[in-house]
Design a protein around this motif. Sequence first.
Motif, PDB file in Angstrom:
ATOM      1  N   THR A 109      89.227  52.487  31.997  1.00  0.00           N
ATOM      2  CA  THR A 109      87.927  53.089  32.325  1.00  0.00           C
ATOM      3  C   THR A 109      88.007  53.859  33.639  1.00  0.00           C
ATOM      4  O   THR A 109      87.459  54.960  33.749  1.00  0.00           O
ATOM      5  N   SER A 110      88.700  53.304  34.611  1.00  0.00           N
ATOM      6  CA  SER A 110      88.837  53.972  35.910  1.00  0.00           C
ATOM      7  C   SER A 110      89.554  55.306  35.765  1.00  0.00           C
ATOM      8  O   SER A 110      89.149  56.304  36.382  1.00  0.00           O
ATOM      9  N   VAL A 111      90.611  55.333  34.980  1.00  0.00           N
ATOM     10  CA  VAL A 111      91.347  56.583  34.773  1.00  0.00           C
ATOM     11  C   VAL A 111      90.436  57.621  34.128  1.00  0.00           C
ATOM     12  O   VAL A 111      90.380  58.781  34.565  1.00  0.00           O
ATOM     13  N   LYS A 112      89.699  57.215  33.104  1.00  0.00           N
ATOM     14  CA  LYS A 112      88.805  58.157  32.419  1.00  0.00           C
ATOM     15  C   LYS A 112      87.713  58.668  33.356  1.00  0.00           C
ATOM     16  O   LYS A 112      87.384  59.863  33.340  1.00  0.00           O
ATOM     17  N   ILE A 113      87.162  57.780  34.164  1.00  0.00           N
ATOM     18  CA  ILE A 113      86.117  58.203  35.106  1.00  0.00           C
ATOM     19  C   ILE A 113      86.702  59.120  36.172  1.00  0.00           C
ATOM     20  O   ILE A 113      86.098  60.129  36.534  1.00  0.00           O
ATOM     21  N   PHE A 114      87.886  58.796  36.659  1.00  0.00           N
ATOM     22  CA  PHE A 114      88.537  59.655  37.659  1.00  0.00           C
ATOM     23  C   PHE A 114      88.730  61.055  37.097  1.00  0.00           C
ATOM     24  O   PHE A 114      88.507  62.052  37.797  1.00  0.00           O
ATOM     25  N   GLU A 115      89.137  61.121  35.839  1.00  0.00           N
ATOM     26  CA  GLU A 115      89.364  62.420  35.194  1.00  0.00           C
ATOM     27  C   GLU A 115      88.078  63.244  35.072  1.00  0.00           C
ATOM     28  O   GLU A 115      88.140  64.473  35.001  1.00  0.00           O
ATOM     29  N   THR A 116      86.918  62.583  35.063  1.00  0.00           N
ATOM     30  CA  THR A 116      85.654  63.330  35.019  1.00  0.00           C
ATOM     31  C   THR A 116      85.318  63.917  36.385  1.00  0.00           C
ATOM     32  O   THR A 116      84.463  64.799  36.481  1.00  0.00           O
ATOM     33  N   GLY A 117      85.926  63.385  37.434  1.00  0.00           N
ATOM     34  CA  GLY A 117      85.630  63.850  38.783  1.00  0.00           C
ATOM     35  C   GLY A 117      84.511  63.086  39.465  1.00  0.00           C
ATOM     36  O   GLY A 117      84.126  63.417  40.582  1.00  0.00           O
TER      37      GLY A 117
END
Length: 167
Positions: A109-117
């Motif tokens: 989840t953290s990786v996906k959220i990071f990718e959103t900016g």
Amino acid sequence: MKQPKKLPSEIVALLLPRLQDEYNAFYMYRSASNWCTNVGYMKAGKYFAKESEDELAHAKKIEDFLVQWNVTPELPMVAQPTLEFKNLPEIIEAAYDVEYKLYEMYEETSVKIFETGDICAFDFLQPFRAIQTASVAEYSDMINILTGVNTESKFELLMLEENLFEG
């Protein structure tokens, strides 16, 4: 009239499954606590009761974060937890599985959220990642201690409980 900003629906969709995971963990630990206490593992019962309180606190933090960003979170359906266990090691192994799965899910989840900016939401998850890392290590140590324990011996399991859980 001006409307306050809401957390983007993409971020909400990523956080709601973690809310469900925390509630599922809460119920698993509640069930483990009840079973332990009922069969005479009083220290383990108290330990798992505390674990359940911690999981509920984690769920509350996620809910609060969503509400603070003007989202009314859907409260998730939770799975019926296991009510009967074979022995204390089975609970420790189940707890390890729960904590490791949470670790994986918070990382993903953290990786996906990071990718959103969305750095705010990413930073919000940092304490959860740290908690999961510590929990995985703690239960890993417990599983290592289980090596060589005769799970059919109530005496050995009571000695194990004495050594693993504070009174």
